[in-house]
Design a protein around this motif. Structure first.
Motif, short mmCIF file in Angstrom:
data_model
loop_
_atom_site.label_atom_id
_atom_site.label_comp_id
_atom_site.label_asym_id
_atom_site.label_seq_id
_atom_site.Cartn_x
_atom_site.Cartn_y
_atom_site.Cartn_z
N PRO A 214 40.18 40.42 40.23
CA PRO A 214 40.86 41.68 39.92
C PRO A 214 41.62 42.34 40.85
O PRO A 214 42.56 43.02 40.73
CB PRO A 214 39.46 42.41 39.78
N PHE A 215 41.15 42.11 42.16
CA PHE A 215 41.75 43.08 43.39
C PHE A 215 43.37 42.30 43.49
O PHE A 215 44.18 42.97 43.74
CB PHE A 215 41.20 42.88 44.67
N GLY A 216 43.35 40.73 43.34
CA GLY A 216 44.67 40.24 43.20
C GLY A 216 45.56 40.87 42.19
O GLY A 216 46.80 40.86 42.64
N LEU A 217 45.04 40.90 41.04
CA LEU A 217 45.81 41.37 39.79
C LEU A 217 46.18 42.94 40.23
O LEU A 217 47.30 43.08 39.72
CB LEU A 217 44.75 41.22 38.72
N ILE A 218 45.53 43.59 40.89
CA ILE A 218 45.64 45.16 41.09
C ILE A 218 46.97 44.93 41.99
O ILE A 218 48.12 45.74 41.92
CB ILE A 218 44.58 45.73 41.66
N LEU A 219 46.79 44.25 43.12
CA LEU A 219 48.04 44.23 44.05
C LEU A 219 49.36 43.69 43.57
O LEU A 219 50.31 44.27 43.86
CB LEU A 219 47.41 43.34 45.32
N THR A 220 49.20 42.80 42.67
CA THR A 220 50.54 42.03 42.10
C THR A 220 51.01 43.25 41.16
O THR A 220 52.24 43.56 41.22
CB THR A 220 49.84 40.85 41.47
N SER A 221 50.21 44.01 40.34
CA SER A 221 50.55 44.82 39.42
C SER A 221 51.19 46.06 40.09
O SER A 221 52.37 46.57 39.81
CB SER A 221 49.33 45.44 38.69
#
Length: 316
Positions: A214-221
């Motif tokens: 989820p943290f990787g998805l947040i940073l990517t978004s």
């Protein structure tokens, strides 16, 4: 007064734990009780106002605000799971049954996991709204929005249900003092008389997945949002977007960072005092600032709150 002598109970299975909390600074207990009671009340009122504002305003019945309502509800629940026992520990010895401890750990862990997933969903929602504004109503329709909400809640309880099932199989027969202000995984399994390695390895694997993905998805978004915003001519809109993104990322990084340190790399925390400070960051500090960062700075929510307060004053 808390007796700090930890006495093993032999081979007898213990029936309750003592939450030590901040036992080593007794002279500040009354001050802490007042401060944290005020913080707890603010968290409850702040998040309740957000829920009332969104539910009562038809124009806020959109995916972004539905996610915010669920975030506020999560904050209310998981602070209410932890803080009452913490406040009790400032006034007297805080004891909790083994079953109660497992239940607290299960509910708190499930809600924290659900929040990890929900924050990622919220970041993805903002990415779609900013980068694909014309297709956003189709990409994030009511059915998909509710599906994501239900998935985050169910996933949180399923993941932590597995962990609690493994912890419940452990035998506790030694010291019963948990050096924390709530029933946390590491201090709890540290008191087990039976081998906790299966529970520890399972928790590590699930923590890595539920935190880093989820943290990787947040940073990517947010990275894609920043790229999209940079294409907009410089002005107030760009400054507002950067200000909003930076404040969101500050809270998200604090929340995920402390959880990663405590559950993915616990060896990085060399003292239990530091562990308690990190625990305060994600159990108290982020719920305290989330209402301000995510919604009270939002013009639509602010106007809805003003309307509610004005109606109340008129009725009075």
């Amino acid at each position: 007064m808390i007796d700090m002598e930890i006495v093993p109970t032999g081979n007898e299975t213990i029936t309750e734990f003592v939450l030590l909390g901040f036992y080593d600074i007794r002279e500040l207990h009354f001050l802490f009780f007042i401060v944290f009671t005020a913080v707890y009340v603010f968290i409850i009122i702040g998040n309740m106002l957000i829920i009332v504002a969104v539910v009562s305003s038809q124009r806020l019945h959109k995916p972004m605000y539905i996610f915010l309502v669920n975030l506020s509800f999560l904050e209310i629940l998981y602070t209410s799971v932890v803080m009452p026992k913490m406040l009790e520990g400032f006034l007297q010895e805080a004891t909790i049954s083994v079953a109660g401890c497992l239940l607290q750990f299960f509910i708190f862990g499930s809600l924290a996991t659900a929040e990890c997933l929900l924050l990622a969903v919220m970041a993805y929602d903002r990415y779609l709204a900013i980068c694909y504004p014309l297709h956003y109503p189709l990409l994030m329709g009511p059915r998909r929005c509710m599906g994501l909400v239900v998935t985050t809640w169910l996933s949180g309880f399923m993941v932590d249900g597995l962990v609690v099932a493994l912890v419940a199989q452990l035998r506790f027969c030694g010291p019963n003092h948990i050096d924390q202000f709530y029933c946390d995984f590491m201090p709890l399994v540290g008191l087990a008389c039976s081998d906790p390695r299966v529970a520890q390895v399972t928790t590590l694997i699930l923590s890595v997945f539920c935190l880093t993905v989820p943290f990787g998805l947040i940073l990517t978004s947010y990275a894609r949002i920043v790229v999209a915003v940079l294409r907009v001519p410089a002005g107030a809109s760009r400054r507002k977007a950067f200000s909003t993104c930076s404040s969101h990322l500050a809270i998200v990084t604090t929340f995920y960072g402390t959880l990663m340190i405590l559950y993915v790399a616990p060896s990085a925390v060399h003292s239990q005092h530091l562990s308690k400070v990190f625990s305060l960051l994600y159990t108290v500090v982020t719920p305290l600032f989330n209402p301000v960062i995510y919604t009270l700075r939002n013009k639509a929510v602010y106007q809805a709150l003003r309307k509610i307060l004005c109606i109340k004053q008129t009725l009075d």
